[in-house]
Design an enzyme around this catalytic site. Sequence first.
Site, PDB file in Angstrom:
ATOM      1  N   PRO A  10     -34.163 -14.254 -14.145  1.00  0.00           N
ATOM      2  CA  PRO A  10     -35.530 -14.305 -13.696  1.00  0.00           C
ATOM      3  C   PRO A  10     -36.592 -15.257 -14.480  1.00  0.00           C
ATOM      4  CG  PRO A  10     -35.033 -12.480 -15.120  1.00  0.00           C
ATOM      5  CD  PRO A  10     -33.804 -12.936 -14.793  1.00  0.00           C
ATOM      6  N   ASN A  11     -37.476 -15.613 -13.612  1.00  0.00           N
ATOM      7  CA  ASN A  11     -38.611 -16.787 -13.980  1.00  0.00           C
ATOM      8  C   ASN A  11     -38.022 -18.275 -14.369  1.00  0.00           C
ATOM      9  OD1 ASN A  11     -40.695 -14.403 -13.572  1.00  0.00           O
ATOM     10  ND2 ASN A  11     -39.781 -13.710 -15.402  1.00  0.00           N
ATOM     11  N   ARG A  18     -43.920 -22.793 -16.405  1.00  0.00           N
ATOM     12  CA  ARG A  18     -44.110 -21.543 -17.066  1.00  0.00           C
ATOM     13  C   ARG A  18     -44.141 -21.849 -18.263  1.00  0.00           C
ATOM     14  NH1 ARG A  18     -38.717 -18.036 -18.008  1.00  0.00           N
ATOM     15  NH2 ARG A  18     -39.732 -16.580 -19.268  1.00  0.00           N
ATOM     16  N   TYR A  23     -41.402 -23.759 -23.057  1.00  0.00           N
ATOM     17  CA  TYR A  23     -40.045 -24.010 -22.522  1.00  0.00           C
ATOM     18  C   TYR A  23     -40.190 -25.463 -21.924  1.00  0.00           C
ATOM     19  CZ  TYR A  23     -39.398 -18.880 -22.011  1.00  0.00           C
ATOM     20  OH  TYR A  23     -39.257 -17.673 -22.582  1.00  0.00           O
ATOM     21  N   ASN A  74     -27.978 -18.292 -18.353  1.00  0.00           N
ATOM     22  CA  ASN A  74     -29.220 -18.070 -18.876  1.00  0.00           C
ATOM     23  C   ASN A  74     -29.715 -16.687 -18.308  1.00  0.00           C
ATOM     24  OD1 ASN A  74     -31.974 -17.700 -20.068  1.00  0.00           O
ATOM     25  ND2 ASN A  74     -32.216 -19.846 -20.150  1.00  0.00           N
ATOM     26  N   ALA A  77     -34.822 -12.814 -19.323  1.00  0.00           N
ATOM     27  CA  ALA A  77     -35.247 -11.789 -20.058  1.00  0.00           C
ATOM     28  C   ALA A  77     -34.298 -10.520 -20.059  1.00  0.00           C
ATOM     29  CB  ALA A  77     -36.667 -10.981 -19.198  1.00  0.00           C
ATOM     30  N   HIS A  80     -31.762  -9.516 -22.709  1.00  0.00           N
ATOM     31  CA  HIS A  80     -32.296  -8.185 -23.895  1.00  0.00           C
ATOM     32  C   HIS A  80     -32.262  -6.940 -23.512  1.00  0.00           C
ATOM     33  CE1 HIS A  80     -33.604 -12.072 -25.434  1.00  0.00           C
ATOM     34  NE2 HIS A  80     -34.695 -12.160 -24.572  1.00  0.00           N
ATOM     35  N   ASP A  87     -21.801  -5.790 -18.724  1.00  0.00           N
ATOM     36  CA  ASP A  87     -20.468  -5.263 -18.115  1.00  0.00           C
ATOM     37  C   ASP A  87     -19.700  -6.067 -17.177  1.00  0.00           C
ATOM     38  OD1 ASP A  87     -20.921  -3.061 -19.887  1.00  0.00           O
ATOM     39  OD2 ASP A  87     -21.348  -1.645 -18.194  1.00  0.00           O
ATOM     40  N   GLU A  98     -23.606 -18.407 -23.114  1.00  0.00           N
ATOM     41  CA  GLU A  98     -24.900 -17.991 -22.840  1.00  0.00           C
ATOM     42  C   GLU A  98     -25.991 -18.995 -23.580  1.00  0.00           C
ATOM     43  OE1 GLU A  98     -25.618 -14.345 -25.378  1.00  0.00           O
ATOM     44  OE2 GLU A  98     -27.878 -14.405 -25.052  1.00  0.00           O
ATOM     45  N   HIS A 100     -30.142 -20.524 -23.990  1.00  0.00           N
ATOM     46  CA  HIS A 100     -31.455 -20.143 -23.933  1.00  0.00           C
ATOM     47  C   HIS A 100     -32.181 -21.433 -24.354  1.00  0.00           C
ATOM     48  CE1 HIS A 100     -30.781 -16.000 -23.450  1.00  0.00           C
ATOM     49  NE2 HIS A 100     -29.765 -16.068 -24.582  1.00  0.00           N
ATOM     50  N   ILE A 101     -33.199 -21.539 -23.384  1.00  0.00           N
ATOM     51  CA  ILE A 101     -34.018 -23.042 -23.805  1.00  0.00           C
ATOM     52  C   ILE A 101     -34.724 -23.030 -25.272  1.00  0.00           C
ATOM     53  CG2 ILE A 101     -35.946 -24.358 -22.878  1.00  0.00           C
ATOM     54  CD1 ILE A 101     -34.953 -23.376 -20.173  1.00  0.00           C
ATOM     55  N   SER A 102     -35.381 -21.690 -25.297  1.00  0.00           N
ATOM     56  CA  SER A 102     -36.113 -21.571 -26.703  1.00  0.00           C
ATOM     57  C   SER A 102     -35.103 -20.926 -27.688  1.00  0.00           C
ATOM     58  CB  SER A 102     -37.242 -20.479 -26.461  1.00  0.00           C
ATOM     59  OG  SER A 102     -36.695 -19.296 -26.094  1.00  0.00           O
ATOM     60  N   ARG A 107     -38.328 -15.839 -32.128  1.00  0.00           N
ATOM     61  CA  ARG A 107     -39.614 -15.469 -31.457  1.00  0.00           C
ATOM     62  C   ARG A 107     -39.984 -14.019 -31.744  1.00  0.00           C
ATOM     63  NH1 ARG A 107     -38.987 -17.471 -25.271  1.00  0.00           N
ATOM     64  NH2 ARG A 107     -41.189 -16.562 -25.624  1.00  0.00           N
ATOM     65  N   ARG A 111     -36.830 -10.091 -28.534  1.00  0.00           N
ATOM     66  CA  ARG A 111     -36.097 -11.242 -28.015  1.00  0.00           C
ATOM     67  C   ARG A 111     -34.741 -11.490 -29.026  1.00  0.00           C
ATOM     68  NH1 ARG A 111     -38.947 -13.545 -23.788  1.00  0.00           N
ATOM     69  NH2 ARG A 111     -41.220 -13.315 -24.193  1.00  0.00           N
TER      70      ARG A 111
HETATM   71  C1  DQA Z   1     -35.242 -17.492 -22.290  1.00  0.00           C
HETATM   72  C2  DQA Z   1     -35.561 -16.798 -23.480  1.00  0.00           C
HETATM   73  C3  DQA Z   1     -35.741 -15.119 -23.105  1.00  0.00           C
HETATM   74  O1  DQA Z   1     -36.033 -14.437 -24.072  1.00  0.00           O
HETATM   75  C4  DQA Z   1     -37.040 -15.066 -21.957  1.00  0.00           C
HETATM   76  O2  DQA Z   1     -37.130 -13.820 -21.229  1.00  0.00           O
HETATM   77  C5  DQA Z   1     -36.753 -16.245 -20.954  1.00  0.00           C
HETATM   78  C6  DQA Z   1     -36.242 -17.573 -21.318  1.00  0.00           C
HETATM   79  C7  DQA Z   1     -34.924 -18.909 -22.824  1.00  0.00           C
HETATM   80  O3  DQA Z   1     -34.452 -19.673 -21.901  1.00  0.00           O
HETATM   81  O4  DQA Z   1     -35.408 -19.361 -24.025  1.00  0.00           O
HETATM   82  O5  DQA Z   1     -37.136 -15.968 -19.557  1.00  0.00           O
HETATM   83  O6  DQA Z   1     -33.897 -16.982 -21.970  1.00  0.00           O
END
Ligand code: DQA
Length: 142
Positions: A10-11, A18, A23, A74, A77, A80, A87, A98, A100-102, A107, A111
């Site tokens: 998502p997002n 964003r 990011y 990725n 959200a 978490h 599963d 897995e 994550h950009i950040s 943070r 998270r």
């Molecule tokens: C994220 C980190 C997550 O906590 C956040 O909800 C995201 C992006 C990242 O790529 O850093 O949407 O997965």
Amino acid sequence: MNRLMLINGPNLNLLGTREPGIYGSHTLQDVVAEVKHVTDDFGYELEDFQSNHEGAMVDKLQEAGRTCSGIILNAAAYTHTSIAIRDAIASIPVPVIEVHISNIHTREEFRHHSMLASVCKAQIVGLGIKGYRYAALALLEK
Ligand code: DQA
């Protein structure tokens, strides 16, 4: 199966606009191109998928478990919160990395915990969109 799956949650369709301070300015298209450079080099196909919906991500993970040799995920959200995605990963025989950009560990506290990390092959955080490239290399280099 010379095929990798890239799944973004998502997002992440809004990358580029964003929260650029967190990011960066790269778009989701840039992310896909970053991974495709690697898969092309190895003679692999890449399928990419983005969804804002948890169930759609579960469906795609199950499908990728039958059609791909590795998955870059990725889950944004849902990382978490989602036992369903956790599963799904545990239910398929292919490695999932897995990304994550950040750096989620530096943070907000909510998270810091990943529901997914314990069923993934590895976790890459905080390297911007290069993290996706390194995940692809890790899945493809023998
Ligand atoms: C994220 C980190 C997550 O906590 C956040 O909800 C995201 C992006 C990242 O790529 O850093 O949407 O997965």
